[in-house]
Design a protein around this motif. Sequence first.
Motif, PDB file in Angstrom:
ATOM      1  N   ASN A   1      -0.775  27.065 -86.983  1.00  0.00           N
ATOM      2  CA  ASN A   1      -1.938  25.884 -87.528  1.00  0.00           C
ATOM      3  C   ASN A   1      -1.814  25.460 -88.901  1.00  0.00           C
ATOM      4  N   THR A   2      -0.977  26.004 -89.662  1.00  0.00           N
ATOM      5  CA  THR A   2      -1.081  26.011 -91.294  1.00  0.00           C
ATOM      6  C   THR A   2      -0.828  24.609 -91.731  1.00  0.00           C
ATOM      7  N   GLU A   3      -0.029  24.019 -90.908  1.00  0.00           N
ATOM      8  CA  GLU A   3       0.287  22.460 -91.487  1.00  0.00           C
ATOM      9  C   GLU A   3      -0.888  21.783 -91.430  1.00  0.00           C
ATOM     10  N   GLU A   4      -1.900  22.076 -90.707  1.00  0.00           N
ATOM     11  CA  GLU A   4      -3.018  21.090 -90.687  1.00  0.00           C
ATOM     12  C   GLU A   4      -3.989  21.751 -92.183  1.00  0.00           C
ATOM     13  N   ASP A   5      -3.516  22.776 -92.552  1.00  0.00           N
ATOM     14  CA  ASP A   5      -4.409  23.313 -93.825  1.00  0.00           C
ATOM     15  C   ASP A   5      -3.988  22.699 -95.058  1.00  0.00           C
ATOM     16  N   SER A   6      -2.687  21.997 -94.989  1.00  0.00           N
ATOM     17  CA  SER A   6      -1.911  21.386 -96.192  1.00  0.00           C
ATOM     18  C   SER A   6      -1.967  19.842 -96.294  1.00  0.00           C
ATOM     19  N   ASP A   7      -2.314  19.403 -97.044  1.00  0.00           N
ATOM     20  CA  ASP A   7      -1.999  17.878 -97.123  1.00  0.00           C
ATOM     21  C   ASP A   7      -0.843  17.616 -97.945  1.00  0.00           C
ATOM     22  N   GLU A   8      -0.218  18.637 -98.794  1.00  0.00           N
ATOM     23  CA  GLU A   8       1.050  18.237 -99.440  1.00  0.00           C
ATOM     24  C   GLU A   8       2.306  18.904 -98.773  1.00  0.00           C
ATOM     25  N   GLU A   9       3.301  17.833 -98.885  1.00  0.00           N
ATOM     26  CA  GLU A   9       4.447  18.290 -98.099  1.00  0.00           C
ATOM     27  C   GLU A   9       5.499  18.798 -99.102  1.00  0.00           C
ATOM     28  N   ILE A  10       5.071  19.982 -99.833  1.00  0.00           N
ATOM     29  CA  ILE A  10       6.207  20.610-100.927  1.00  0.00           C
ATOM     30  C   ILE A  10       6.706  21.821-100.227  1.00  0.00           C
ATOM     31  N   HIS A  11       7.955  22.115-100.801  1.00  0.00           N
ATOM     32  CA  HIS A  11       8.639  23.302-100.312  1.00  0.00           C
ATOM     33  C   HIS A  11       7.876  24.211-101.334  1.00  0.00           C
ATOM     34  N   GLY A  12       7.437  25.491-100.628  1.00  0.00           N
ATOM     35  CA  GLY A  12       7.045  26.386-101.663  1.00  0.00           C
ATOM     36  C   GLY A  12       5.561  26.327-101.937  1.00  0.00           C
ATOM     37  N   ASN A  13       4.878  25.875-101.057  1.00  0.00           N
ATOM     38  CA  ASN A  13       3.491  25.465-101.360  1.00  0.00           C
ATOM     39  C   ASN A  13       2.658  26.870-101.132  1.00  0.00           C
TER      40      ASN A  13
END
Length: 132
Positions: free
Chosen positions: A46-58
């Motif tokens: 469910n980590t996709e919901e935690d991150s608004d940024e779509e960057i590699h290596g976040n």
Amino acid sequence: MEKFITAYATDDGLSFINRHFGDANFYDIYEISTKEAKLLKRIENNTEEDSDEEIHGNPIKAQSITSILLEEGVLMVVSRVFGPNLKRIKKKFLCVIQKEGNIEESLENMKDNFPLLLEEWSKMEERNFIKL
């Protein structure tokens, strides 16, 4: 150490994803020893919901995934592909890049290579990833 709690990056429980480890829909958690590999549970990523940024290596995503897996007692992570966060997560986990086969074949491979995995794990934060 007699066993590794291991997270496999998967969408279907049968095969590896062809995306980065952190992009899996699920992590199947296995207990692996020289004698057996048994599925303990499946957890949702469910980590996709935690991150608004779509960057590699976040780094936020790496920290989130690390926290989820450490709560499950995971010591080793297995995937076909890792992204730029590999350098962050290998400090906490033994990272195994499985180039061939499906999860069932990989579980056999892990049992067969258990001494190698144990040796690399013992290097602590100096450990490298392993390609099998």
